[in-house]
Scaffold this active site. Sequence first.
Site, mmCIF file in Angstrom:
data_model
loop_
_atom_site.group_PDB
_atom_site.id
_atom_site.type_symbol
_atom_site.label_atom_id
_atom_site.label_comp_id
_atom_site.label_asym_id
_atom_site.label_seq_id
_atom_site.Cartn_x
_atom_site.Cartn_y
_atom_site.Cartn_z
ATOM 1 N N TYR A 187 -23.351 -29.033 -36.604
ATOM 2 C CA TYR A 187 -22.119 -28.864 -35.835
ATOM 3 C C TYR A 187 -22.184 -27.682 -34.878
ATOM 4 O O TYR A 187 -21.249 -27.452 -34.114
ATOM 5 C CB TYR A 187 -20.885 -28.798 -36.732
ATOM 6 C CG TYR A 187 -20.875 -27.758 -37.829
ATOM 7 C CD1 TYR A 187 -20.895 -26.403 -37.545
ATOM 8 C CD2 TYR A 187 -20.783 -28.143 -39.162
ATOM 9 C CE1 TYR A 187 -20.856 -25.457 -38.549
ATOM 10 C CE2 TYR A 187 -20.732 -27.201 -40.174
ATOM 11 C CZ TYR A 187 -20.766 -25.855 -39.867
ATOM 12 O OH TYR A 187 -20.725 -24.916 -40.863
ATOM 13 N N LYS A 239 -22.651 -20.436 -35.453
ATOM 14 C CA LYS A 239 -23.984 -21.034 -35.540
ATOM 15 C C LYS A 239 -24.481 -21.494 -34.172
ATOM 16 O O LYS A 239 -25.694 -21.466 -33.902
ATOM 17 C CB LYS A 239 -23.974 -22.172 -36.558
ATOM 18 C CG LYS A 239 -23.816 -21.661 -37.990
ATOM 19 C CD LYS A 239 -23.828 -22.790 -38.996
ATOM 20 C CE LYS A 239 -23.611 -22.269 -40.420
ATOM 21 N NZ LYS A 239 -24.723 -21.451 -40.916
#
Length: 256
Positions: free
Chosen positions: A143, A158
């Site tokens: 994601y 991330k």
Amino acid sequence: MFTDRTFLITGGGSGIGRATALALGAAGARVVVAGRTPEKLNKTVALLGEQAVESLAVPTDVRDPAAVDALVAAAVTRFGAVHGLVNNAAGNFVTPGIDLSPNGWKAVVDIVLNGSFYCTRAVARQLREQGTGGSILSVIATYAWHGHPGTVHSAAAKAGVLAMTRTLAVELAPLGIRLNCIAPGPTETEGAGAALWADDAARAQVLSTVPAGRFADPAEVADASLFLLGDRASYLTGACLTLDGGQWLGKQVYGR
């Protein structure tokens, strides 16, 4: 494969971090595990000791740059050098972004993005001083590029780690330093279970999104990580290996 090399692993007290520590130790490496819970780190060190692996536990808050510098210094003092890093420390919980508090946002971004940068910078500086080159691996999630409802803090952090990895892969390549990411899908770990699927129904819902029909085992994530860290991947940098049983490719919009 990793004989006479020393690797630092953040979040090394459980889950993927512990599995990677054990795999590196079995492949001949010396291992330094870092995290915020000494008891968990000591358990990893005890398991490594059963394999006669040289190891060290250094309680560390990766959000603190001074603590990260001290972690690297402790590794060098004990083992003489460092040769690689696994950025595995993370934080996550599911909540709609509109309801996410500033403190919740900051907590996850500080651990995942800022912590990964502080650790990467500290290890890269040590590798530059040594003149040895080395390998840095960051654990992210798919994601990071496709997004996911309820995880805006983690997805954004991330995604930042992925961009950091690709940027520094170019900057640090002349020093012989490689940087890559691995993006595991749902994995059978205590931390992920508590954060992302709170009960059996939620677990079943997550599992239904994985075409392979099962969750990842931490040991197989560790095996893939060792490839990225090792000499067989010596020409691979700035890459991200997805290990998710086809989950993100199988995202469904129409039909059953």
